[in-house]
Design a protein around this motif. Sequence first.
Motif, PDB file in Angstrom:
ATOM      1  N   UNK A 301       8.523  19.358 -18.171  1.00 36.06           N
ATOM      2  CA  UNK A 301       7.145  19.688 -17.819  1.00 36.06           C
ATOM      3  C   UNK A 301       7.041  21.106 -17.280  1.00 36.06           C
ATOM      4  N   UNK A 302       7.892  21.445 -16.281  1.00 36.34           N
ATOM      5  CA  UNK A 302       7.797  22.774 -15.678  1.00 36.34           C
ATOM      6  C   UNK A 302       8.116  23.858 -16.704  1.00 36.34           C
ATOM      7  N   UNK A 303       9.116  23.609 -17.550  1.00 28.64           N
ATOM      8  CA  UNK A 303       9.498  24.607 -18.541  1.00 28.64           C
ATOM      9  C   UNK A 303       8.359  24.886 -19.504  1.00 28.64           C
ATOM     10  N   UNK A 304       7.765  23.839 -20.050  1.00 31.60           N
ATOM     11  CA  UNK A 304       6.713  24.041 -21.043  1.00 31.60           C
ATOM     12  C   UNK A 304       5.451  24.600 -20.429  1.00 31.60           C
ATOM     13  N   UNK A 305       5.082  24.104 -19.248  1.00 26.23           N
ATOM     14  CA  UNK A 305       3.866  24.614 -18.614  1.00 26.23           C
ATOM     15  C   UNK A 305       4.058  26.071 -18.220  1.00 26.23           C
ATOM     16  N   UNK A 306       5.257  26.396 -17.713  1.00 23.96           N
ATOM     17  CA  UNK A 306       5.528  27.778 -17.321  1.00 23.96           C
ATOM     18  C   UNK A 306       5.471  28.721 -18.506  1.00 23.96           C
ATOM     19  N   UNK A 307       5.926  28.263 -19.657  1.00 25.66           N
ATOM     20  CA  UNK A 307       5.977  29.138 -20.828  1.00 25.66           C
ATOM     21  C   UNK A 307       4.589  29.453 -21.371  1.00 25.66           C
ATOM     22  N   UNK A 308       3.633  28.585 -21.061  1.00 29.60           N
ATOM     23  CA  UNK A 308       2.293  28.762 -21.634  1.00 29.60           C
ATOM     24  C   UNK A 308       1.666  30.084 -21.243  1.00 29.60           C
ATOM     25  N   UNK A 309       1.963  30.557 -20.019  1.00 28.52           N
ATOM     26  CA  UNK A 309       1.248  31.735 -19.521  1.00 28.52           C
ATOM     27  C   UNK A 309       2.067  33.012 -19.647  1.00 28.52           C
ATOM     28  N   UNK A 310       3.209  32.958 -20.347  1.00 30.47           N
ATOM     29  CA  UNK A 310       4.062  34.149 -20.412  1.00 30.47           C
ATOM     30  C   UNK A 310       3.630  35.092 -21.527  1.00 30.47           C
ATOM     31  N   UNK A 311       3.720  36.382 -21.238  1.00 33.76           N
ATOM     32  CA  UNK A 311       3.443  37.372 -22.269  1.00 33.76           C
ATOM     33  C   UNK A 311       4.709  38.083 -22.724  1.00 33.76           C
ATOM     34  N   UNK A 320      11.278  28.267 -22.174  1.00 30.51           N
ATOM     35  CA  UNK A 320      11.556  27.302 -23.228  1.00 30.51           C
ATOM     36  C   UNK A 320      12.969  26.748 -23.069  1.00 30.51           C
ATOM     37  N   UNK A 321      13.910  27.588 -22.575  1.00 30.12           N
ATOM     38  CA  UNK A 321      15.268  27.064 -22.424  1.00 30.12           C
ATOM     39  C   UNK A 321      15.337  26.042 -21.291  1.00 30.12           C
TER      40      UNK A 321
END
Lengths: 516, 188
Positions: A301-311, A320-321
């Motif tokens: 959950x944290x990995x995918x949610x965190x990746x959503x806002x990355x540029x 993603x890792x």
Amino acid sequence: MSWTTLAHAFPILLAQAQIFAAPSGAEYMRILPELVLSVFGMIIMVVDPLLDEKRSHKSLGAIGIIGALAALASTYWMAQNPGSAFWNMVRVDGFSIFFHVLVIAIAVVAILSSYEYMAVQRIRAGEYYGLILFGTVGMCLMSSAVELVLIFIALEISSISTYILAGFRRREASSSESSLKYFLLGSFATAFFLYGVAMMFGATGSTNIDAISNALRSGGTPALAYVAMALMFIGLGFKVASAPFHIWTPDVYEGAPAPIVGLMSTGPKAAAFAVLLRVMFEINAPGRFWVIWVSAALSMTLGNVGALVQDNIKRLLAYSSIAHAGYVLVAFAAQPELGTSAVMFYTAAYAAMNVGAFAVVSHFANAGEKYLTLEDYAGLGRRSPMLAATLTFFLMSLIGIPITGGFFGKFYIFSAALKSNLIGLTVIGLVNSAVGAYYYLRVIVSMYMSEPRREVPVMPTPPAMGFAIGLCALATLYLGVLPGRVLDYATQSASQLLHGITVSGSLINYSNNPER
Amino acid sequence: MHLILFLFFGGICVAGAVNLLVQRHPINSALSLVVVMASLAGEYLLLGAEFVAAIQVIVYAGAIMVLFIFTIMLLNAGEEVRSKGSRVAAMLGVPGVMIAGVLIAWILLRHSNTAAVSMFALPGDPRAIARLLFRDFLLPFEVTSVLILIAIMGAVVLASKPEAVARPSAAEPAQREVRELVASGRER
């Protein structure tokens, strides 16, 4: 002393000499890849000062590649001599051969993708290739060690070499930050692992994995063993970047050289998963279920949610890792017989696609790693169709779309989870995969459908880099189209690894699965 | 007597460790580390590991601490600036550490089947240690040399000046290539 006493003493002396006999040749064959890698690492260090600075990039890289390929070839002779060596320190079985081949192949591709990168980034090459080879020694030993002391030292070798490699972009502050952060937090995590090993020794009186497993099976589980397990899980959880021990990942990945990120997000991780498999399943760790369950759900959950806002693409792949570490942990919550082979297949598939993705990123980032934001990828599909196509392929594999290795990796993990009645965890995992598809698709959309805002130069792909990317793409495709062979091998070696468990009967009663 | 000595050394050890963290000057911290090391040596002696105790004094309290103090003096490290830690860390960390400590202590006490060992009852003599180190644990012992080698390489890499690392001669062709490519891209 009379002759008779001497005659009596002689066989005893002989027996003592037998005890202290040197290791046999076959035992050296069982650590042959490690020996080859160390020798080539030392050759690089000796040759480095003799070489002209201008040529050293290419020639040292060539020695590195030859060394890694020689080590890969030497796993064949290692595989011919299965068994344990050096007073039960390492064991060569299907499991360790699998991880040896995987880890050394990752090193080969990492060196290939660094071959031109080093000159472009103006990084001194000398210690770089040596550290990759020595680090691989640690990762190889992690997969074959059956003794917690050796596992600890091997873990340190692989970790410390990655800490240093992360700081190789000496002119960038972010690289030093990455190295220092990784080092401080990593040492802290290693201390937890070591404390866990000490507690395990206190609980069972041994640091040998077989002896621990026997002691826990026959003598009941002392409470201390739970503490030991928890502490060791913290240490290893840090190494595989699983939540809640993942905080370091984005910062470290952002600052480190891109080919090294490809290496350290797959090689040490695969080795740490190998250790985790031995510790969790071969020992049959007590009370592991909910710990792993929570950590897997959190990581995904944290990995995918965190990746959503990355540029920044490196930060995006870092999150993603974390998410992918979560998917692998799902298999650890499953039954050992099903989970082990799923973990092995997934680490291989993840290595192929992630090293490939980072190779593309490192080529595209150019001198000084300037071009890393999603905006820079706009229009790449038109200007460099091949590069964009391969990156798209790797990202599709990371999503888990069929005909890629990522699809079968996820498929085996979630089917293992379903067969073990982990409905809750499977649902969380599948929802997360859908969330994950969004940010991978964002990169693809940017490459093919956006207009570039600023001038981003795209160099023609140099030969070694192109070869590395091609190898990764082929491996991803192979695992996605013909997964049978690798999976069969993984299943066989998993049952070999779990032989003790299948014979004596599973101690954890899965029909009383708390989740059901 | 055994128990009194054990508690005595244990108390000194913990006090030294706390002092190490509290002190603001690096030299004071280093000197309290000496206290920790020396009292640990006392504990080892009580466990019947006289060889390890001697090594602890010679290597850790002696050699390594001298290196520490030399480094601090050469760097001319001054007093630390006290920084405010994050509030979240304090709110979660302090209770967390306390809970973990209590839990471990409770488990250790509940399952204590330990008794005082008389001296020389356990094999802590050099011969037993040598047998373990050079036979049973030969491979980890040898592999440690790779670990130390890597640490040395790391010191060389990370301590070298970035200017010295960047030799323009080595990178010039690649740089020119990039520049030319950029230029040709613009023309197009």
